[in-house]
Design a protein around this motif. Structure first.
Motif, PDB file in Angstrom:
ATOM      1  N   ASP A 149       9.220  -8.878  -2.351  1.00 37.18           N
ATOM      2  CA  ASP A 149       9.881  -7.856  -3.176  1.00 37.18           C
ATOM      3  C   ASP A 149       8.865  -7.085  -4.007  1.00 37.18           C
ATOM      4  OD1 ASP A 149      12.316  -8.649  -2.155  1.00 37.18           O
ATOM      5  OD2 ASP A 149      12.836  -9.918  -3.877  1.00 37.18           O
ATOM      6  N   HIS A 150       7.894  -7.822  -4.583  1.00 41.50           N
ATOM      7  CA  HIS A 150       6.868  -7.170  -5.404  1.00 41.50           C
ATOM      8  C   HIS A 150       5.999  -6.242  -4.558  1.00 41.50           C
ATOM      9  CE1 HIS A 150       3.910  -6.577  -8.542  1.00 41.50           C
ATOM     10  NE2 HIS A 150       2.953  -7.046  -7.742  1.00 41.50           N
ATOM     11  N   LEU A 151       5.622  -6.704  -3.364  1.00 46.31           N
ATOM     12  CA  LEU A 151       4.791  -5.880  -2.487  1.00 46.31           C
ATOM     13  C   LEU A 151       5.562  -4.670  -1.968  1.00 46.31           C
ATOM     14  CD1 LEU A 151       2.920  -8.654  -0.472  1.00 46.31           C
ATOM     15  CD2 LEU A 151       1.919  -7.084  -2.133  1.00 46.31           C
ATOM     16  N   SER A 152       6.858  -4.840  -1.730  1.00 46.72           N
ATOM     17  CA  SER A 152       7.681  -3.698  -1.301  1.00 46.72           C
ATOM     18  C   SER A 152       7.704  -2.626  -2.378  1.00 46.72           C
ATOM     19  CB  SER A 152       9.105  -4.167  -0.987  1.00 46.72           C
ATOM     20  OG  SER A 152       9.119  -5.068   0.098  1.00 46.72           O
ATOM     21  N   LEU A 153       7.820  -3.064  -3.648  1.00 45.39           N
ATOM     22  CA  LEU A 153       7.810  -2.120  -4.766  1.00 45.39           C
ATOM     23  C   LEU A 153       6.458  -1.414  -4.855  1.00 45.39           C
ATOM     24  CD1 LEU A 153       9.273  -0.967  -7.238  1.00 45.39           C
ATOM     25  CD2 LEU A 153       8.417  -2.912  -8.574  1.00 45.39           C
ATOM     26  N   MET A 154       5.373  -2.175  -4.714  1.00 48.86           N
ATOM     27  CA  MET A 154       4.036  -1.573  -4.745  1.00 48.86           C
ATOM     28  C   MET A 154       3.845  -0.576  -3.609  1.00 48.86           C
ATOM     29  SD  MET A 154       1.577  -4.824  -5.682  1.00 48.86           S
ATOM     30  CE  MET A 154       0.114  -3.823  -5.444  1.00 48.86           C
ATOM     31  N   TYR A 155       4.341  -0.937  -2.412  1.00 42.50           N
ATOM     32  CA  TYR A 155       4.204  -0.052  -1.250  1.00 42.50           C
ATOM     33  C   TYR A 155       4.963   1.262  -1.477  1.00 42.50           C
ATOM     34  CZ  TYR A 155       4.504   1.615   3.558  1.00 42.50           C
ATOM     35  OH  TYR A 155       4.436   2.379   4.690  1.00 42.50           O
ATOM     36  N   ASN A 156       6.196   1.158  -2.007  1.00 45.38           N
ATOM     37  CA  ASN A 156       6.994   2.356  -2.256  1.00 45.38           C
ATOM     38  C   ASN A 156       6.345   3.252  -3.313  1.00 45.38           C
ATOM     39  OD1 ASN A 156       8.944   1.606  -0.387  1.00 45.38           O
ATOM     40  ND2 ASN A 156      10.175   0.496  -1.916  1.00 45.38           N
ATOM     41  N   ARG A 157       5.758   2.621  -4.338  1.00 42.50           N
ATOM     42  CA  ARG A 157       5.070   3.416  -5.361  1.00 42.50           C
ATOM     43  C   ARG A 157       3.848   4.115  -4.779  1.00 42.50           C
ATOM     44  NH1 ARG A 157       5.120  -0.760 -10.571  1.00 42.50           N
ATOM     45  NH2 ARG A 157       7.321  -0.394 -11.174  1.00 42.50           N
ATOM     46  N   ALA A 158       3.087   3.373  -3.939  1.00 40.22           N
ATOM     47  CA  ALA A 158       1.903   3.975  -3.325  1.00 40.22           C
ATOM     48  C   ALA A 158       2.304   5.107  -2.384  1.00 40.22           C
ATOM     49  CB  ALA A 158       1.118   2.910  -2.562  1.00 40.22           C
ATOM     50  N   ARG A 159       3.384   4.908  -1.634  1.00 39.40           N
ATOM     51  CA  ARG A 159       3.871   5.940  -0.713  1.00 39.40           C
ATOM     52  C   ARG A 159       4.359   7.162  -1.485  1.00 39.40           C
ATOM     53  NH1 ARG A 159       8.858   6.905   1.911  1.00 39.40           N
ATOM     54  NH2 ARG A 159       8.600   7.851   3.989  1.00 39.40           N
ATOM     55  N   GLN A 160       5.070   6.917  -2.589  1.00 43.47           N
ATOM     56  CA  GLN A 160       5.554   8.034  -3.413  1.00 43.47           C
ATOM     57  C   GLN A 160       4.382   8.808  -4.009  1.00 43.47           C
ATOM     58  OE1 GLN A 160       7.940   6.836  -6.737  1.00 43.47           O
ATOM     59  NE2 GLN A 160       8.834   8.863  -7.029  1.00 43.47           N
ATOM     60  N   GLY A 161       3.360   8.047  -4.456  1.00 43.62           N
ATOM     61  CA  GLY A 161       2.181   8.711  -5.004  1.00 43.62           C
ATOM     62  C   GLY A 161       1.453   9.539  -3.966  1.00 43.62           C
ATOM     63  N   SER A 162       1.395   9.029  -2.722  1.00 38.22           N
ATOM     64  CA  SER A 162       0.728   9.768  -1.653  1.00 38.22           C
ATOM     65  C   SER A 162       1.477  11.050  -1.314  1.00 38.22           C
ATOM     66  CB  SER A 162       0.631   8.872  -0.417  1.00 38.22           C
ATOM     67  OG  SER A 162       0.073   9.577   0.669  1.00 38.22           O
ATOM     68  N   ILE A 163       2.817  10.947  -1.264  1.00 38.31           N
ATOM     69  CA  ILE A 163       3.627  12.132  -0.966  1.00 38.31           C
ATOM     70  C   ILE A 163       3.494  13.172  -2.072  1.00 38.31           C
ATOM     71  CG2 ILE A 163       5.995  12.966  -0.691  1.00 38.31           C
ATOM     72  CD1 ILE A 163       6.630  10.276   0.657  1.00 38.31           C
ATOM     73  N   THR A 164       3.524  12.715  -3.325  1.00 34.43           N
ATOM     74  CA  THR A 164       3.381  13.626  -4.465  1.00 34.43           C
ATOM     75  C   THR A 164       2.039  14.342  -4.424  1.00 34.43           C
ATOM     76  OG1 THR A 164       4.790  12.188  -5.813  1.00 34.43           O
ATOM     77  CG2 THR A 164       3.392  13.768  -6.982  1.00 34.43           C
ATOM     78  N   GLN A 165       0.990  13.592  -4.074  1.00 31.62           N
ATOM     79  CA  GLN A 165      -0.346  14.194  -4.002  1.00 31.62           C
ATOM     80  C   GLN A 165      -0.412  15.242  -2.893  1.00 31.62           C
ATOM     81  OE1 GLN A 165      -3.509  11.392  -3.513  1.00 31.62           O
ATOM     82  NE2 GLN A 165      -5.103  12.944  -3.459  1.00 31.62           N
ATOM     83  N   GLU A 166       0.194  14.956  -1.741  1.00 34.16           N
ATOM     84  CA  GLU A 166       0.189  15.916  -0.636  1.00 34.16           C
ATOM     85  C   GLU A 166       0.958  17.183  -1.006  1.00 34.16           C
ATOM     86  OE1 GLU A 166       1.681  14.047   2.859  1.00 34.16           O
ATOM     87  OE2 GLU A 166       0.000  12.646   3.035  1.00 34.16           O
ATOM     88  N   LEU A 167       2.102  17.026  -1.662  1.00 34.58           N
ATOM     89  CA  LEU A 167       2.878  18.195  -2.091  1.00 34.58           C
ATOM     90  C   LEU A 167       2.087  19.038  -3.084  1.00 34.58           C
ATOM     91  CD1 LEU A 167       6.456  16.645  -2.486  1.00 34.58           C
ATOM     92  CD2 LEU A 167       5.698  18.274  -0.755  1.00 34.58           C
TER      93      LEU A 167
END
Length: 287
Positions: A258-276
């Protein structure tokens, strides 16, 4: 912060481990049911034999017999019952602590090991392993206890050891297992407490044949019975401890996933935000 690839790899590894711990928990649960039934069936005989012999000796006065007085040797034989496999929490280490943190002197002990884990630890700590009967803990039989009993009794009657002890894990219930050190020989008659004295003892006061001959017959059976009781209780305790350990490991794995899933989603969200942000910045530069 770890990359998404690292987090995904870590999550996959923990999920694989979780599948193993789940399977081990199920196996231990099935084994526990069978071992628990055997332990409960033998416990009454185990306790009755122990109480009867002690009650009998308390009422017959001072008998002069090697089984009661012990020998001149300072050596002590200790039957140590552990498991052949780990991943059972503190099950094995708690039994070993009865020996290593007790009042025994290392040079005075002869270890009769039942279980590879206890044997390996005690051997590494410098204890003398007199006998290795690790195979019998897989499926304890009364004949196994009888063979082990004959070995320690032979050493006792020859004067090679002066005392015999049994170190095992007593099975109370599925979640409670108590490391126990029991003195087998020389037999010490316990004083009856007030509650016990209110009950009429069923132990016979007279021996037929003579007391020496009667003790020669009953004490080996007494020792064998206690060893067998220790074996079946230890097996039930082992499976109970492993079931609890694997259940705890499965729950911990779930929390980590669960903790790693949260970290993965945050990292993915950060990557998408950076690309936008980069796309918007590029479009503004062109315009």
């Amino acid at each position: 912060m770890a990359s998404m690839i690292d987090i995904k790899r870590r999550k996959s590894s923990i999920q694989s481990t979780q599948q193993i711990t789940k399977a081990m928990k199920l196996v231990s649960t099935v084994k526990l049911q069978r071992a628990k039934q055997r332990a409960e069936q033998s416990k009454a005989y185990f306790n009755c034999m122990y109480e009867t012999v002690n009650s009998m000796l308390a009422k017959t006065g001072n008998l002069n017999h090697p089984y009661l007085s012990g020998g001149d040797s300072t050596k002590k034989a200790v039957i140590v019952i552990t498991s052949n496999r780990g991943l059972a929490g503190g099950y094995n280490s708690n039994v070993v602590k009865l020996i290593t943190q007790g009042d025994f002197r290392k040079e005075d002990l002869s270890i009769y090991a039942v279980g590879k884990k206890g044997k390996e630890v005690l051997h590494r700590k410098g204890y003398h392993i007199e006998e290795d009967d690790s195979d019998m803990i897989e499926e304890p039989l009364y004949v196994d206890a009888m063979n082990l009993s004959s070995k320690v009794l032979e050493a006792y009657t020859k004067g090679e050891v002066g005392e015999i002890y049994l170190a095992y894990t007593s099975f109370k219930n599925t979640v409670v297992h108590e490391p126990t050190l029991l003195k087998l020989l020389p037999v010490e008659a316990k004083q009856q407490d007030e509650k016990a004295s209110e009950k009429e003892s069923k132990a016979l006061m007279n021996f037929e044949p003579e007391d020496d001959e009667a003790l020669e017959l009953i004490i080996p059976k007494y020792v064998t019975s206690l060893i067998y009781g220790g074996l079946v209780e230890a097996l039930a305790s082992e499976n109970g401890a492993r079931m609890q350990a694997m259940d705890s490991a499965t729950s911990n794995a779930e929390e980590m996933i669960d903790h790693l899933s949260l970290m993965y989603n945050r990292a993915r969200q950060g990557s998408i935000t950076q690309e936008l942000t980069e796309i918007i910045a590029g479009a503004n530069a062109i315009s």
